[in-house]
Design an enzyme around this catalytic site. Structure first.
Site, PDB file in Angstrom:
ATOM      1  N   ASP A  53       0.832  -1.201   0.000  1.00 20.79           N
ATOM      2  CA  ASP A  53       0.000   0.000   0.000  1.00 20.79           C
ATOM      3  C   ASP A  53       0.873   1.261   0.000  1.00 20.79           C
ATOM      4  O   ASP A  53       2.106   1.201   0.231  1.00 20.79           O
ATOM      5  CB  ASP A  53      -0.894  -0.034   1.254  1.00 20.79           C
ATOM      6  CG  ASP A  53      -2.208   0.716   1.068  1.00 20.79           C
ATOM      7  OD1 ASP A  53      -2.315   1.510   0.121  1.00 20.79           O
ATOM      8  OD2 ASP A  53      -3.121   0.507   1.891  1.00 20.79           O
ATOM      9  N   ASP A 101     -10.723   1.959  -3.540  1.00 24.14           N
ATOM     10  CA  ASP A 101     -11.257   1.618  -2.219  1.00 24.14           C
ATOM     11  C   ASP A 101     -12.773   1.530  -2.273  1.00 24.14           C
ATOM     12  O   ASP A 101     -13.401   1.080  -1.323  1.00 24.14           O
ATOM     13  CB  ASP A 101     -10.860   2.688  -1.193  1.00 24.14           C
ATOM     14  CG  ASP A 101      -9.478   2.411  -0.609  1.00 24.14           C
ATOM     15  OD1 ASP A 101      -8.880   1.380  -0.971  1.00 24.14           O
ATOM     16  OD2 ASP A 101      -8.998   3.220   0.215  1.00 24.14           O
TER      17      ASP A 101
HETATM   18  C1  DGJ Z   1      -5.885   1.906   1.811  1.00 27.07           C
HETATM   19  C2  DGJ Z   1      -6.239   0.708   1.004  1.00 27.07           C
HETATM   20  O1  DGJ Z   1      -6.677   1.066  -0.263  1.00 27.07           O
HETATM   21  C3  DGJ Z   1      -7.295  -0.090   1.765  1.00 27.07           C
HETATM   22  O2  DGJ Z   1      -7.714  -1.184   0.997  1.00 27.07           O
HETATM   23  C4  DGJ Z   1      -6.702  -0.549   3.070  1.00 27.07           C
HETATM   24  O3  DGJ Z   1      -5.643  -1.430   2.833  1.00 27.07           O
HETATM   25  C5  DGJ Z   1      -6.220   0.658   3.846  1.00 27.07           C
HETATM   26  N1  DGJ Z   1      -5.344   1.498   3.084  1.00 27.07           N
HETATM   27  C6  DGJ Z   1      -5.500   0.222   5.110  1.00 27.07           C
HETATM   28  O4  DGJ Z   1      -4.912   1.254   5.745  1.00 27.07           O
END
Ligand code: DGJ
Length: 703
Positions: free
Chosen positions: A448, A508
């Site tokens: 991430d 997301d």
């Molecule tokens: C952002 C990501 O896109 C989410 O899927 C998740 O992993 C969060 N970060 C966790 O902090």
């Protein structure tokens, strides 16, 4: 006397580019479907050349792949440099052209300044043209590079519109179709990554462009840092597409003997419409970009802990979640953010990549064993490029983050960015991740990246190169581990990072109505098999929408399917519905992921219609997101079928309950009817699509 030939051609799978070289520059006068090999190129160049008009220089500047300042070009120069803080005006004629196996190499030189620019045009897998541009300083003084275009493409005269992509967090890749009037349309990113707006992808269309007919080209800048893209039509009517890495002033200094390689740019061109561009990019990505595992192995169904538990993790809760995942048919359990040293919310601990002893008194292995014991792979979330000010790593090395002396250290999501250009920082990250992967049975990393990079302080380019080196080193040490690229969703997706990652997290936003739109943008370039696409909770945590499981599950099948919700919070009926779709996905994933993706003709607003077709077998998703204006919506007409062949067409259960009753002939649809490809293309089929959130899965199998 120039030793250049008058013209040259580049031929690939179904395409030809003709370059007129007579003005001492490489001018693409034709770029489109293959021309006969015996074509008289000089005559073609003659008839394509326009006469000089009154307000041009006496020797009009060539519309070349490397326009430079000082020649009277009516477009931005490809190369901007300075020396000792003063702008330099290089003169960069084409001096040599060499035929290579799958391409051409164009050498431009300024002997006075000791500079050369080499542009390599190669035909790569999928039939794309790859542009590789390098600037070499063969002089005796250092040169400051302000910008070097990866691609300066004088656009064909049919170019009338561009489709660019814009967006924000949870709303990536929104297509914007704009007319190419006189003037420039520009986008750029400043956060040290391509960003949610997808400005590193673009499509140029002719007036006649549709799914299966008409002129179009699409282009991409393969670079995980900042970019600039511009399409500019000048007063002569000529439009030019420019793509480049965005550099800060004085960021790149080229010492004598140094070479700067601009990021690669990739271009597809077609006279058979937008579907051909999509297929070319998909073939390229699967055949030459993503690591082999992503292209060749069945894409496992994921369950990711984020929307189910977020930071509320305990060993018991995670084991219970894993059990519920396995019962649904999930094949990989991914432990998201919240598992490491003291991380109970997003204010701490990034950088401390050891299991939290409160959650995992025995370390990660007991959970991994539990997951493996249920027949699933184990995946783990990390965010290696970041550090929390409240972390052991930051306390030990406060100088390891990107910062400027005497400037405040500004956080985003309570975190700072590590300076990967420092070898000790990259070395430490490699050692931490290597240890995790060596000590545990981890099949997959979700990598991430949750903030913009600032202050870059002239290190943006080097930071990206250092990231690639870190990923490469890790992949060499652990080639069996799959990596997903995520940046709060789709904030960093490009073909350079995808050479190192098998999957990208598209957004997301798991609300299927929003996701259909986001995915539509990604699927213009990237195949479904590498696009993480999950069933989220209802109500959706971002949009608040409540959407039936049937719709959520059908939409999630068209991607790399996963679940991002707690099955324990679902009704029994919803769990059964989800399990049925997971089973269906497993039956059809070879088609979904290896097939060609077509957009079918839905003349109705709100209808998304996709067909994946592989070796005579196809599955279509027909999804209505809103209430239709009329009860009877236009028929769904197929593309991608052989007119002369016959296909059995059936609706795949489970059906959307609220629409089932409106099916006119439920029995033949369930058993399958046989129709010609021609009838399916011209007449299509009628489906009940009047109500919002109605989705159908249609199978099409050659008989
Ligand atoms: C952002 C990501 O896109 C989410 O899927 C998740 O992993 C969060 N970060 C966790 O902090």
């Amino acid at each position: 006397m120039s030793s250049l030939p008058p013209c040259a051609r580049l031929d690939g799978d179904g395409l030809t580019m003709v370059l007129d070289l007579r003005a001492g520059a490489a001018e693409p006068v034709y770029f489109g479907p293959t021309l006969p090999m015996a074509e008289d190129l000089a005559s073609l160049c003659d008839v394509l050349r326009r006469g000089r008009h009154a307000s041009q220089p006496d020797r009009p500047a060539p519309r070349s792949l490397l326009p430079f300042a000082g020649e009277g070009h009516l477009c931005a120069p490809s190369i901007v440099i300075q020396q000792h803080g003063r702008p330099l005006t290089p003169r960069m004629p084409l001096v040599a052209i060499t035929q290579r196996d799958a391409g051409l190499c164009l050498e431009h030189r300024d002997d006075a300044l000791g500079l050369s620019v080499q542009i390599e045009l190669s035909i790569v897998h999928g039939g794309l043209v790859e542009f590789g541009t390098q600037l070499r300083n063969q002089g005796t003084h250092p040169i400051g590079l302000i910008s070097l275009a990866s691609l300066t493409l004088p656009l064909p005269s049919w170019a009338s519109h561009m489709v660019r992509y814009a967006g924000r967090w949870s709303g990536e890749m929104q297509q914007q179709r704009l007319a190419l009037h006189q003037g420039a349309i520009t986008s750029a990113s400043y956060g040290g990554r391509p960003g949610f707006g997808g400005g590193n992808w673009v499509r140029i269309e002719g007036d006649n462009a549709g799914e299966v007919h008409g002129d179009a080209l699409s282009a991409h800048l393969a670079w995980s840092g900042d970019h600039v893209l511009s399409v500019e039509r000048n007063a002569d009517g000529d439009a030019t597409l420019t793509m480049a890495a965005r550099l800060d002033a004085s960021e790149i200094m080229l010492a004598p003997g140094d070479t700067f390689c601009a990021p690669r740019a990739l271009v597809a061109v077609s006279a058979q419409g937008i579907s051909s561009l999509r297929h070319a990019f998909h073939a390229h990505v699967l055949g030459a970009v993503v690591p082999g595992t992503a292209a060749s192995t069945p894409r496992k169904v994921h369950l990711n802990s984020w929307e189910a538990l977020a930071f509320d993790q305990s060993f018991e809760k995670l084991c219970a979640l894993a059990d519920r995942a396995a019962a649904l048919g999930v094949e990989r359990f991914v432990l998201d953010d919240g598992w490491f040293a003291g991380r109970r919310d997003d204010t701490t601990s990034l950088g401390d990549w050891v299991a939290d002893p409160g959650i995992f008194p025995g370390g990660l292995d007991p959970l991994i064993d539990h997951v493996r014991g249920s027949g699933m792979d184990f995946g783990l979330w990390v965010e290696p490029e970041m550090v929390s000010p409240d972390s052991a790593l930051y306390r030990a090395h406060p100088d390891w983050c990107l910062h400027l002396p005497d400037h405040p250290r500004l956080t985003q999501r309570n975190q700072l960015v590590l300076d990967l250009t420092r070898p000790e920082v990259s070395g430490h990250l490699f050692a931490s991740l290597d240890r995790l992967l060596a000590d545990h049975d981890i099949a997959y990393l979700k990598w991430d990246h949750n903030r913009d990079l600032f202050p870059l302080a002239g290190k943006g380019h080097a930071q990206v190169i250092a990231l690639y080196a870190l990923l490469d080193r890790l992949r060499t040490a652990h080639p069996q581990v799959e990596i997903e690229t995520c940046a709060s969703g789709g904030g960093r997706v490009d073909l350079e990072i995808l050479e190192r990652c098998s999957r990208f997290w598209a957004s997301d936003n798991n609300d299927p109505i929003e996701r259909l739109q986001v995915n539509a943008g990604w699927f213009d370039f990237l195949p479904m098999g590498i696009a993480g696409n999950h069933v989220g909770p209802s109500p959706n945590p971002i949009t608040g929408r409540q959407v039936a499981m049937d719709f959520r599950a059908k939409v999630a099948m068209f991607g790399h399917m996963g679940v991002e919700a707690d099955p324990g919070a679902m009704s029994t009926q919803d769990r059964q519905c989800l399990a049925a779709h997971i089973a269906l996905y497993k039956q059809w994933r070879d088609v979904l992921h290896s097939g060609r993706l077509w957009r079918l003709t839905p003349a109705a607003a709100g209808v998304h219609a996709l067909l994946a077709m592989h070796k005579g077998r196809g599955i279509a998703l027909i999804a209505q997101t809103r209430q239709a204006a009329t009860y009877d919506v236009p028929h769904i007409r197929f593309a991608g079928l052989d007119d002369e062949a016959h296909y059995r067409v059936a609706l795949l259960p489970p059906y959307c309950e609220k629409a089932r009753a409106q099916l006119s002939h439920a029995r033949p649809y369930a058993e399958g009817v046989v129709l010609s490809g021609r009838a399916l293309r011209l007449a299509g089929i009628s489906l009940p699509l009047q109500y919002p959130e109605t989705a159908w899965l249609v199978s099409v199998e050659i008989v």
